[in-house]
Enzyme design. Structure first.
Site, PDB file in Angstrom:
ATOM      1  N   PRO A   1       0.236  -2.332 -15.057  1.00 26.71           N
ATOM      2  CA  PRO A   1      -0.392  -1.023 -14.856  1.00 26.71           C
ATOM      3  C   PRO A   1      -1.922  -1.113 -14.803  1.00 26.71           C
ATOM      4  CG  PRO A   1       1.259  -0.920 -16.606  1.00 26.71           C
ATOM      5  CD  PRO A   1       1.052  -2.366 -16.281  1.00 26.71           C
TER       6      PRO A   1
ATOM      7  N   ARG B   1       7.156  -7.582   5.966  1.00 25.62           N
ATOM      8  CA  ARG B   1       7.038  -6.889   7.253  1.00 25.62           C
ATOM      9  C   ARG B   1       5.909  -7.453   8.107  1.00 25.62           C
ATOM     10  NH1 ARG B   1       5.360  -2.303   7.741  1.00 25.62           N
ATOM     11  NH2 ARG B   1       6.730  -1.381   9.288  1.00 25.62           N
TER      12      ARG B   1
ATOM     13  N   ASP C   1       0.260  -1.410  13.632  1.00 30.09           N
ATOM     14  CA  ASP C   1      -1.150  -1.220  13.918  1.00 30.09           C
ATOM     15  C   ASP C   1      -1.481   0.263  13.979  1.00 30.09           C
ATOM     16  OD1 ASP C   1      -1.443  -3.961  14.018  1.00 30.09           O
ATOM     17  OD2 ASP C   1      -0.915  -4.013  16.143  1.00 30.09           O
TER      18      ASP C   1
ATOM     19  N   GLU D   1       5.755  -3.882 -23.680  1.00 32.68           N
ATOM     20  CA  GLU D   1       4.471  -3.182 -23.628  1.00 32.68           C
ATOM     21  C   GLU D   1       3.380  -3.972 -22.926  1.00 32.68           C
ATOM     22  OE1 GLU D   1       3.962   0.154 -24.515  1.00 32.68           O
ATOM     23  OE2 GLU D   1       6.125  -0.045 -24.448  1.00 32.68           O
TER      24      GLU D   1
END
Ligand code: 9D3
Length: 258
Positions: A97, A162, A177, A124
């Site tokens: 995070p 991708r 694009d 955690e």
């Protein structure tokens, strides 16, 4: 000219089986079958050498929750990437995070690497020494709280894959694009032309390619204006775009229209 740049991704996790079905379906499956993408899953617990194979422990200084121990993570990564790990050779990315935000630019940046490693935290968090001495980059997928780095790692693999040449067809590749152009997609339709009194806009069935292109651009601009005005600011606009935007503003100020 087709270049087939292959990529290897090593994933370190306490929950390798979470990855199995997402990696065995659809585009990621095809990329692996074609040898363009190679994915390895490593169970961090296999590198915990104490009697109970402990991978987490209580935090120094107190506090709630558990912290992932450094030794199993260091051992796992160094065993797989090589002991004399040159940190600049293979990016070692911690999903956390506290990381920098994952965006399309970051996906493109990672996709040019021949090899990367992803470490999934859980509980955690992980011992700070992992960050300081093993990890070269730290990535978050957004400002929401998940239970671990596994789903974020899958998101990154998907977005990066991708971009590997040969993974998508030529048409989809070109479409990427256009996403980089920074507009939301407008509405799309397929047959039937009329479904339960709901019809496909006439212009799309007119065969007038210039009118169709202009309508699609207008709808994309309009949707972006309504939902993501922040994207419009960064857009390189043509004179035609400005004209279309004026037209949209006029449409929107007219009652009962649109
Ligand atoms: C006690 C404070 N918490 C931070 C809000 C600790 C904490 C929450 C969630 C520590 C780890 C996690 C598990 N999440 C991830 O490992 C994670 C994550 C995420 O939760 N959101 C977005 N991106 C990511 S990347 C890894």
């Amino acid at each position: 000219m087709l270049e087939y740049h292959e990529m290897r991704i090593d994933i370190f996790t306490l929950f390798p089986s979470m990855f199995l079905s997402p990696f065995q379906e659809s585009i990621l499956k095809r990329a692996q079958e074609r040898g363009i993408l190679t994915l390895f899953l490593h169970q961090i617990r296999d590198y915990a050498f104490d009697r109970h194979q402990m991978t987490d422990d209580v935090p120094y200084g107190g506090g709630q929750g558990m912290v992932m121990k450094p030794e199993p993570i260091f051992r796992a990564v160094r065993t797989i990437l090589g002991v004399g790990l040159r940190t600049d050779a293979v990016p070692v990315i911690l999903l956390s995070p506290q990381g920098r935000s994952f965006t399309q630019d970051v996906a493109r940046e990672l996709a040019v690497k021949p090899r990367i490693a992803l470490i999934c935290g859980h509980y955690e968090g992980v011992d700070e020494r992992v960050r300081e001495h093993l990890v070269t980059d730290e990535i978050s997928i957004g400002d929401f709280v998940l239970t671990g780095g596994e789903l974020p790692a899958m998101v990154i693999v998907d977005a990066v894959a991708r971009y590997l040449p040969g993974v998508l067809g030529a048409a989809e590749g070109a479409e990427q694009d256009s996403y980089a152009s920074g507009l939301l997609e407008g509405p799309q339709y397929t047959r039937p032309a009329v479904y339960q009194n709901m019809d496909v806009p006439e212009v799309l069935r007119s065969g007038d390619h210039a009118a169709i292109a202009r309508w699609q651009r207008k709808m994309a601009l309009r949707r972006t204006m309504e939902r993501r005005p922040d994207l419009l600011g960064r857009l390189e606009m043509t004179a035609e775009d400005r004209q279309i935007l004026d037209e949209i503003r006029r449409d929107l100020s007219e009652p009962y229209e649109c």
